[in-house]
Write a protein that holds these residues in place. Sequence first.
Motif, mmCIF file in Angstrom:
data_model
loop_
_atom_site.group_PDB
_atom_site.id
_atom_site.type_symbol
_atom_site.label_atom_id
_atom_site.label_comp_id
_atom_site.label_asym_id
_atom_site.label_seq_id
_atom_site.Cartn_x
_atom_site.Cartn_y
_atom_site.Cartn_z
ATOM 1 N N TYR A 335 0.926 -1.130 0.018
ATOM 2 C CA TYR A 335 -0.089 -0.088 -0.082
ATOM 3 C C TYR A 335 0.867 1.465 -0.041
ATOM 4 N N GLN A 336 2.029 1.271 0.567
ATOM 5 C CA GLN A 336 2.965 2.342 0.530
ATOM 6 C C GLN A 336 3.391 2.811 -1.102
ATOM 7 N N ASN A 337 3.328 1.691 -1.849
ATOM 8 C CA ASN A 337 3.798 1.949 -3.306
ATOM 9 C C ASN A 337 2.651 1.881 -3.977
ATOM 10 N N PHE A 338 1.384 1.798 -3.708
ATOM 11 C CA PHE A 338 0.130 1.971 -4.693
ATOM 12 C C PHE A 338 0.010 3.113 -5.569
ATOM 13 N N SER A 339 0.278 4.436 -4.798
ATOM 14 C CA SER A 339 0.396 5.460 -5.679
ATOM 15 C C SER A 339 1.321 5.443 -6.928
ATOM 16 N N ARG A 340 2.655 5.264 -6.478
ATOM 17 C CA ARG A 340 3.480 5.163 -7.261
ATOM 18 C C ARG A 340 3.194 4.209 -8.514
ATOM 19 N N THR A 341 2.556 3.126 -8.289
ATOM 20 C CA THR A 341 2.158 2.189 -9.195
ATOM 21 C C THR A 341 1.025 2.889 -10.144
ATOM 22 N N ILE A 342 0.102 3.491 -9.719
ATOM 23 C CA ILE A 342 -0.887 3.914 -10.556
ATOM 24 C C ILE A 342 -0.052 4.897 -11.627
ATOM 25 N N TRP A 343 0.829 5.793 -11.257
ATOM 26 C CA TRP A 343 1.633 6.641 -12.064
ATOM 27 C C TRP A 343 2.226 5.906 -13.351
ATOM 28 N N HIS A 344 2.528 4.826 -13.167
ATOM 29 C CA HIS A 344 2.949 3.664 -14.175
ATOM 30 C C HIS A 344 1.911 2.947 -14.811
ATOM 31 N N THR A 345 1.019 2.579 -14.278
ATOM 32 C CA THR A 345 -0.106 1.815 -14.854
ATOM 33 C C THR A 345 -0.953 2.669 -15.763
ATOM 34 N N GLU A 346 -1.247 3.865 -15.344
ATOM 35 C CA GLU A 346 -2.045 4.835 -16.060
ATOM 36 C C GLU A 346 -3.556 4.296 -16.181
ATOM 37 N N ARG A 347 -3.761 3.339 -15.274
ATOM 38 C CA ARG A 347 -5.286 3.140 -15.216
ATOM 39 C C ARG A 347 -5.302 2.298 -13.628
ATOM 40 N N THR A 348 -6.491 2.033 -13.543
ATOM 41 C CA THR A 348 -6.727 1.478 -12.063
ATOM 42 C C THR A 348 -6.393 -0.031 -12.061
ATOM 43 N N ILE A 349 -6.443 -0.419 -10.747
ATOM 44 C CA ILE A 349 -6.077 -1.923 -10.284
ATOM 45 C C ILE A 349 -6.965 -2.551 -9.588
ATOM 46 N N TYR A 350 -7.285 -3.780 -9.908
ATOM 47 C CA TYR A 350 -8.323 -4.383 -8.795
ATOM 48 C C TYR A 350 -7.588 -5.038 -7.479
ATOM 49 N N ASN A 351 -6.176 -5.259 -7.679
ATOM 50 C CA ASN A 351 -5.411 -6.038 -6.582
ATOM 51 C C ASN A 351 -4.294 -5.612 -6.733
ATOM 52 N N SER A 626 -20.627 -11.878 2.653
ATOM 53 C CA SER A 626 -19.995 -13.197 2.413
ATOM 54 C C SER A 626 -18.541 -12.734 1.874
ATOM 55 N N ARG A 627 -17.528 -13.765 1.854
ATOM 56 C CA ARG A 627 -16.309 -13.545 1.631
ATOM 57 C C ARG A 627 -16.198 -12.902 -0.038
ATOM 58 N N ASP A 628 -16.836 -13.760 -0.777
ATOM 59 C CA ASP A 628 -16.615 -13.173 -2.217
ATOM 60 C C ASP A 628 -17.410 -11.718 -2.331
ATOM 61 N N GLN A 629 -18.140 -11.583 -1.620
ATOM 62 C CA GLN A 629 -18.517 -10.054 -1.700
ATOM 63 C C GLN A 629 -17.714 -8.970 -1.224
ATOM 64 N N LYS A 630 -16.875 -9.463 -0.153
ATOM 65 C CA LYS A 630 -15.787 -8.688 0.164
ATOM 66 C C LYS A 630 -14.561 -8.433 -0.883
ATOM 67 N N VAL A 631 -14.483 -9.899 -1.652
ATOM 68 C CA VAL A 631 -13.265 -9.611 -2.432
ATOM 69 C C VAL A 631 -13.685 -8.633 -3.589
ATOM 70 N N GLN A 632 -14.909 -8.601 -4.009
ATOM 71 C CA GLN A 632 -15.393 -7.718 -4.974
ATOM 72 C C GLN A 632 -15.463 -6.370 -4.607
ATOM 73 N N LEU A 633 -15.965 -6.015 -3.248
ATOM 74 C CA LEU A 633 -15.923 -4.701 -2.788
ATOM 75 C C LEU A 633 -14.416 -4.213 -2.677
ATOM 76 N N ASP A 634 -13.572 -5.054 -2.235
ATOM 77 C CA ASP A 634 -11.867 -4.565 -2.313
ATOM 78 C C ASP A 634 -11.385 -4.328 -3.614
ATOM 79 N N ALA A 635 -11.953 -4.844 -4.510
ATOM 80 C CA ALA A 635 -11.472 -4.733 -6.155
ATOM 81 C C ALA A 635 -12.151 -3.078 -6.508
ATOM 82 N N VAL A 636 -13.494 -2.960 -5.835
ATOM 83 C CA VAL A 636 -14.106 -1.691 -6.551
ATOM 84 C C VAL A 636 -13.476 -0.727 -5.631
#
Length: 671
Positions: A335-351, A626-636
């Motif tokens: 998570y400390q490197n999340f912002s730096r990653t978006i600078w390079h991916t130039e799109r969102t990431i789900y994981n 449920s667990r699978d709902q939380k997986v989807q929530l995390d992604a969003v």
Amino acid sequence: MCGIAGVFHHAKNKSVDPQLLVNMAAIQYHRGPDDFGYVSPDELGMGMSHARLSIIDLNKERGRQPHISHDNNLFLVHNGEFYDFQRIRAQLTSLGDQFNSKSDSEIILHLFPRYGIEKTIEYLRGEFAFALFDKKDDCLYLVRDRFGIKPLYWTETEDGIVYGSELKVLFAHPKVKRELSAEGTYHQLIQVMVPGTTAFKGIHQVKPGHIIKVKRSNGQLNISEHKYWDINFPVAGEYVDHQDEHYYIDGVRENLLEAVQHRLQADVPVGCYLSGGIDSCSILGLSAAVRQDPVKAFTIGFDSKEYDETPIATEMAQQTNAEQIILKLSAEELYQNFSRTIWHTERTIYNTLAVAKLLMSETVRKNHYKVVLTGEGSDELFAGYPAFRKDMFLYGLDDLPASLKKQWQQSLEDSNQLFKGAMLPREEFSSSAMEEVVGFTPTCLQSWLHCHDFGMQLLRPELRNQLHDYDAGRAIADTFDINQLDGRHPLDKAQYVWIKTMLEGQILTWGGDRVDMANSMEARPAFLDHHLAKFATEIPPQFRIKGATEKYVLREAMKGLLPETLYKRQKFAFMAPPAHTDNSKWKMMMNLMNEFASQSKVESAGVLDYSAINHLIQSHDDPAMSRDQKVQLDAVLNHVLGVQLLHEHFIATDVPKLAQQRADELGWRVT
């Protein structure tokens, strides 16, 4: 492997500022830190620049781009690798051609005058994106490789065309508008993008296997798009299924070995990425068999036993006597490197796997490696994802006895429960457009199309109103070539859809080139060799998935190289542990939300609805979730963060000014 950039004006007499071209190279310094070059010829109304990562022909002067033909008619900037170029160069030399360098790129300047653009591309094997300006015809060609391994973006301004390897390269140009679109933002929130699009208004990608031709005439630019290649499965019933499975097993082994051998060619050391999957283990096994020296293998490990593949990867490394380097990552580092990653991916990431891969490429460079072989593309060609098995079961096994169907059903229910909500849908979703074009809604898209309500609710009301009648399934399906779907087996259709959407838009972007090149490191996915791909499409569906065993032919072809545990192991989708899996991860995610998705930041960006974001976060504590709902929530929520960071990095930041500062810091100046 490099970064390219350029400008092509409507008017021939309008020159391109050389320092602007240098700035466009400087802002992608991470793609090519070894050298830079530019051209801005008088009275041609065009300019090109290039940031170079030296891998083939390390000589600075000879390898510098742009390349210019002997007659000064052709100008070229190239990103990527052409394999088998030595043979092509030798053939052309025997015909009297003279080369200025040992670079693979230069073959284009000799092939094009003889054969034209389409025949030239037939000679090109590998991953590439290039821009070629033809002075005689006064036109520009933008070309991207068959699978979209290398990126290439373009847009049109009041003056003409601007193009480059990354969005930030285009945004370094002061006349390129930087604005998130309603459709683009929505697709970022639901993960799956419309092929050829981006999150930004008026900014396009050259599609995989396509040529953009920009012809200038009387001060006007005529832009046309042409597809030169597509993944082509045989019409159902036309498979060479009179061959037994050993024919296909032997063919896969032979073609993959050849692809690996080509990708081991470099003037610098070549390593391998190594996870616990058949794909990367096969690449390492073949590399170790071909090489005389031990292979350096790089492995990502996570602080969660459920998601960590290190033990199996280590077993493979020991079996091949590879020198393994393991990067063990914690939630804090991700998570400390999340912002730096978006600078390079130039799109969102789900994981946060994208963050992990960025940190892995950093580790590779710290170990003085510039090149690694990877396993991307194997699941796409050999039907490795659980979504493919589900589609095979639902639509491709009509003649299967009831007892075997029951075994299939049980196998599907048992597999990959960790990834329900992300890799597998938590409930069925049907798109009428997909049903119409494909014949069914492929399982691989259901999780993301199912996020429609999440996506719409998270947009600001005015953007939501703009998309009142918008159909994401229709927008995506309309980009498919119906001729590649008609009459195909359901498994072929499912693989085709994944290759057109998730492979290029996700795996090769935030899971590949963009996070690898963030640290000036070239990744070579041997499975995406188009000769191997052609053979793979000819494998009958019942040999790609035999019984309930996915990637059966590949598994058998590599049996002698793989540890028994791995040979018998079911496909395990490679992901980083989602935030909901422990409190420390959730806390780290919430810290990022507070920093980048606070009420003031959200309202300033003007694309998302803060109250909807807050409601989504609060729902995390619902005991009934449920667990699978939380997986989807995390992604969003990861996508929400990504959208906010896209605004922060590319709209709130003065990118042209930043590009100038980069050039000043590097000392990259016009001479």
